[in-house]
Design an enzyme around this catalytic site. Sequence first.
Site, PDB file in Angstrom:
ATOM      1  N   TYR A 289      -1.911  -0.391  10.844  1.00 58.41           N
ATOM      2  CA  TYR A 289      -1.997  -1.085   9.547  1.00 58.41           C
ATOM      3  C   TYR A 289      -0.775  -0.774   8.682  1.00 58.41           C
ATOM      4  CZ  TYR A 289      -3.275  -1.693   4.597  1.00 58.41           C
ATOM      5  OH  TYR A 289      -3.258  -2.016   3.259  1.00 58.41           O
TER       6      TYR A 289
ATOM      7  N   THR B 220       0.824  -1.215   0.000  1.00 63.00           N
ATOM      8  CA  THR B 220       0.000   0.000   0.000  1.00 63.00           C
ATOM      9  C   THR B 220       0.857   1.264   0.000  1.00 63.00           C
ATOM     10  OG1 THR B 220      -1.467   1.286   1.446  1.00 63.00           O
ATOM     11  CG2 THR B 220      -0.086  -0.322   2.520  1.00 63.00           C
ATOM     12  N   ASP B 221       0.281   2.356  -0.495  1.00 66.92           N
ATOM     13  CA  ASP B 221       0.993   3.647  -0.434  1.00 66.92           C
ATOM     14  C   ASP B 221       1.023   4.199   0.992  1.00 66.92           C
ATOM     15  OD1 ASP B 221      -1.688   4.341  -0.181  1.00 66.92           O
ATOM     16  OD2 ASP B 221      -1.627   5.984  -1.635  1.00 66.92           O
ATOM     17  N   GLU B 222       0.232   3.591   1.894  1.00 70.68           N
ATOM     18  CA  GLU B 222       0.153   4.137   3.257  1.00 70.68           C
ATOM     19  C   GLU B 222       1.475   3.980   4.016  1.00 70.68           C
ATOM     20  OE1 GLU B 222      -3.610   3.337   5.232  1.00 70.68           O
ATOM     21  OE2 GLU B 222      -4.611   3.112   3.301  1.00 70.68           O
TER      22      GLU B 222
ATOM     23  N   LYS C  91       2.329  -3.163   7.231  1.00 63.53           N
ATOM     24  CA  LYS C  91       2.635  -3.349   5.799  1.00 63.53           C
ATOM     25  C   LYS C  91       4.068  -2.873   5.502  1.00 63.53           C
ATOM     26  CE  LYS C  91       0.258  -4.626   2.866  1.00 63.53           C
ATOM     27  NZ  LYS C  91      -0.097  -5.987   2.358  1.00 63.53           N
TER      28      LYS C  91
HETATM   29  P1  NAD Z   1      -9.309  -7.700   1.942  1.00 62.23           P
HETATM   30  O1  NAD Z   1      -9.331  -7.421   3.408  1.00 62.23           O
HETATM   31  O2  NAD Z   1     -10.535  -7.483   1.138  1.00 62.23           O
HETATM   32  O3  NAD Z   1      -8.855  -9.217   1.687  1.00 62.23           O
HETATM   33  C1  NAD Z   1      -7.830  -9.828   2.405  1.00 62.23           C
HETATM   34  C2  NAD Z   1      -7.926 -11.342   2.160  1.00 62.23           C
HETATM   35  O4  NAD Z   1      -6.862 -11.965   2.892  1.00 62.23           O
HETATM   36  C3  NAD Z   1      -9.235 -11.954   2.660  1.00 62.23           C
HETATM   37  O5  NAD Z   1      -9.760 -12.834   1.698  1.00 62.23           O
HETATM   38  C4  NAD Z   1      -8.820 -12.706   3.914  1.00 62.23           C
HETATM   39  O6  NAD Z   1      -9.622 -13.860   4.176  1.00 62.23           O
HETATM   40  C5  NAD Z   1      -7.387 -13.087   3.569  1.00 62.23           C
HETATM   41  N1  NAD Z   1      -6.585 -13.301   4.791  1.00 62.23           N
HETATM   42  C6  NAD Z   1      -6.495 -12.502   5.864  1.00 62.23           C
HETATM   43  N2  NAD Z   1      -5.703 -13.043   6.803  1.00 62.23           N
HETATM   44  C7  NAD Z   1      -5.254 -14.218   6.281  1.00 62.23           C
HETATM   45  C8  NAD Z   1      -4.385 -15.231   6.766  1.00 62.23           C
HETATM   46  N3  NAD Z   1      -3.837 -15.149   7.976  1.00 62.23           N
HETATM   47  N4  NAD Z   1      -4.127 -16.292   5.977  1.00 62.23           N
HETATM   48  C9  NAD Z   1      -4.691 -16.391   4.737  1.00 62.23           C
HETATM   49  N5  NAD Z   1      -5.536 -15.477   4.244  1.00 62.23           N
HETATM   50  C10 NAD Z   1      -5.810 -14.398   5.007  1.00 62.23           C
HETATM   51  O7  NAD Z   1      -8.083  -6.839   1.416  1.00 62.23           O
HETATM   52  P2  NAD Z   1      -7.917  -6.070   0.016  1.00 62.23           P
HETATM   53  O8  NAD Z   1      -8.497  -4.725   0.158  1.00 62.23           O
HETATM   54  O9  NAD Z   1      -8.349  -6.967  -1.077  1.00 62.23           O
HETATM   55  O10 NAD Z   1      -6.324  -5.914  -0.007  1.00 62.23           O
HETATM   56  C11 NAD Z   1      -5.502  -6.952  -0.527  1.00 62.23           C
HETATM   57  C12 NAD Z   1      -4.058  -6.555  -0.392  1.00 62.23           C
HETATM   58  O11 NAD Z   1      -3.813  -5.341  -1.091  1.00 62.23           O
HETATM   59  C13 NAD Z   1      -3.620  -6.304   1.058  1.00 62.23           C
HETATM   60  O12 NAD Z   1      -2.326  -6.816   1.214  1.00 62.23           O
HETATM   61  C14 NAD Z   1      -3.636  -4.797   1.191  1.00 62.23           C
HETATM   62  O13 NAD Z   1      -2.700  -4.363   2.150  1.00 62.23           O
HETATM   63  C15 NAD Z   1      -3.253  -4.373  -0.208  1.00 62.23           C
HETATM   64  N6  NAD Z   1      -3.787  -3.070  -0.647  1.00 62.23           N
HETATM   65  C16 NAD Z   1      -5.115  -2.766  -0.491  1.00 62.23           C
HETATM   66  C17 NAD Z   1      -5.583  -1.532  -0.944  1.00 62.23           C
HETATM   67  C18 NAD Z   1      -7.045  -1.181  -0.838  1.00 62.23           C
HETATM   68  O14 NAD Z   1      -7.414  -0.033  -1.156  1.00 62.23           O
HETATM   69  N7  NAD Z   1      -7.931  -2.066  -0.452  1.00 62.23           N
HETATM   70  C19 NAD Z   1      -4.704  -0.625  -1.532  1.00 62.23           C
HETATM   71  C20 NAD Z   1      -3.355  -0.984  -1.672  1.00 62.23           C
HETATM   72  C21 NAD Z   1      -2.904  -2.205  -1.232  1.00 62.23           C
HETATM   73  P1  TYD Z   2     -10.938   3.815   4.109  1.00 64.36           P
HETATM   74  O1  TYD Z   2     -11.865   3.378   3.045  1.00 64.36           O
HETATM   75  O2  TYD Z   2     -11.053   3.182   5.461  1.00 64.36           O
HETATM   76  O3  TYD Z   2      -9.450   3.684   3.535  1.00 64.36           O
HETATM   77  P2  TYD Z   2      -8.031   4.215   4.173  1.00 64.36           P
HETATM   78  O4  TYD Z   2      -8.227   4.543   5.587  1.00 64.36           O
HETATM   79  O5  TYD Z   2      -7.148   2.997   4.002  1.00 64.36           O
HETATM   80  O6  TYD Z   2      -7.622   5.359   3.325  1.00 64.36           O
HETATM   81  O7  TYD Z   2     -11.120   5.372   4.308  1.00 64.36           O
HETATM   82  C1  TYD Z   2     -10.974   6.298   3.250  1.00 64.36           C
HETATM   83  C2  TYD Z   2     -11.094   7.695   3.838  1.00 64.36           C
HETATM   84  O8  TYD Z   2     -12.444   7.875   4.303  1.00 64.36           O
HETATM   85  C3  TYD Z   2     -10.205   7.925   5.047  1.00 64.36           C
HETATM   86  O9  TYD Z   2      -9.732   9.266   5.031  1.00 64.36           O
HETATM   87  C4  TYD Z   2     -11.124   7.704   6.232  1.00 64.36           C
HETATM   88  C5  TYD Z   2     -12.471   8.173   5.702  1.00 64.36           C
HETATM   89  N1  TYD Z   2     -13.664   7.478   6.269  1.00 64.36           N
HETATM   90  C6  TYD Z   2     -14.722   8.210   6.793  1.00 64.36           C
HETATM   91  O10 TYD Z   2     -14.715   9.467   6.810  1.00 64.36           O
HETATM   92  N2  TYD Z   2     -15.803   7.535   7.294  1.00 64.36           N
HETATM   93  C7  TYD Z   2     -15.866   6.173   7.306  1.00 64.36           C
HETATM   94  O11 TYD Z   2     -16.869   5.591   7.795  1.00 64.36           O
HETATM   95  C8  TYD Z   2     -14.774   5.427   6.742  1.00 64.36           C
HETATM   96  C9  TYD Z   2     -14.790   3.915   6.717  1.00 64.36           C
HETATM   97  C10 TYD Z   2     -13.696   6.132   6.232  1.00 64.36           C
END
Ligand code: NAD
Ligand code: TYD
Length: 351
Positions: free
Chosen positions: A157, A131-133, A161
């Site tokens: 989080y 993630t970019d975070e 990461k």
């Molecule tokens: P998600 O939470 O939707 O999915 C995570 C998956 O991992 C789930 O299916 C869960 O069952 C599985 N999982 C969790 N713990 C596990 C374990 N101990 N063993 C096996 N499986 C396990 O997450 P996402 O939003 O699809 O993100 C996927 C990846 O991309 C993550 O690594 C996240 O850090 C990264 N990412 C997410 C975003 C975003 O905006 N969602 C952006 C950048 C990077």
């Molecule tokens: P989120 O979807 O949780 O992603 P991230 O925290 O990883 O960026 O949140 C996106 C933005 O929206 C973040 O600035 C937090 C804000 N947010 C709210 O204002 N209300 C909410 O209920 C949630 C879930 C997020």
Amino acid sequence: MEKILITGGAGFIGSHVVRLFVNKYPNYQIFNLDSLTYAGNLANLTDIEKASNYTFVKGDITDANFLTQLFTEHNFKGVIHLAAESHVDRSILNPLEFVMTNVIGTVNLLNAAKTAWKNDLENPLFYHVSTDEVYGSLHNPEDFFLETTPYDPQSPYSASKASSDHFVRAYHNTYKLRVVISNCSNNYGPNQFPEKLIPLFIHNIQKNKPLPVYGKGENVRDWLYVIDHARAIDMVFHGGKNGETYNIGGFNEWKNLDLVQLLCKIMDKKLGRTEGESEKLITYVTDRAGHDLRYAIDASKIMNELGWKPSLQFEEGLEKTIDWYLNNTAWLDNVTSGDYQKYYETQYAQR
Ligand code: NAD
Ligand code: TYD
């Protein structure tokens, strides 16, 4: 057939990556390893679950012995690692769970790969999806995250990461494991668990429930359609250089409040409400602890070196996402009722 292991494939981004790879690469046998936490939902993959080049494996990356066995049994040619705890608010409540999965789980996977690939470390690829975070929070409006930006994670989080990214680089440097890492901005699109901003708010608008905007809604995020992220992952997996990092983002920054207002406007139209009706649901709530102000990615490297670019404008992607949630109420109802967690027992366990 080359065996590729994708972890976290039942989750939001992972399910789109699994679908893309199963459909695009009939010469790969795709193994989806997922422990099915609250975020894992096999109903995300019903369209490909019977494909001959797809295998689901229920297992936990925190279980080192299980991973050793899995890697011994299958000669994986690559790993795309997405399994993680992914929600910042949950990490504030329970940081240790994030250490277990994101840090220990990743190191377990690295160890299993290193052991299985010990005679061939130059060939199979370990790809960590991150993630970019990890770069922290931007305060100067002119700044963007580059691949060279120093890590400065601010939430449990992002700290977990960042730590897993460091371990991936350490295994590359120390043991010569072939690795790539990509760091992506906020994803949105179909199948996202309704705890993240966009799906939660679509759901709440539909059900006439309050829209909890943290603080004043001034935080900024860069949003990317999930299928564009999956396309980027495909390109990095196949074209990324050993040991390199690629930032992925949409050049699409939105202040939370502006995004929520746009969402309300589109939803008013879709639901046949008068303009302004959904906006009345906006409720300002206590800010998230340590809330990062702004994330913004400079994705020039992946664009210039691998030829990737986002395919969708934000409004188009948002409309597609809203349409998906409105047309898939059963998916959302199953997630909110908890019924989705029975899918594995009824469809898989007795096979
Ligand atoms: P998600 O939470 O939707 O999915 C995570 C998956 O991992 C789930 O299916 C869960 O069952 C599985 N999982 C969790 N713990 C596990 C374990 N101990 N063993 C096996 N499986 C396990 O997450 P996402 O939003 O699809 O993100 C996927 C990846 O991309 C993550 O690594 C996240 O850090 C990264 N990412 C997410 C975003 C975003 O905006 N969602 C952006 C950048 C990077
Ligand atoms: P989120 O979807 O949780 O992603 P991230 O925290 O990883 O960026 O949140 C996106 C933005 O929206 C973040 O600035 C937090 C804000 N947010 C709210 O204002 N209300 C909410 O209920 C949630 C879930 C997020």
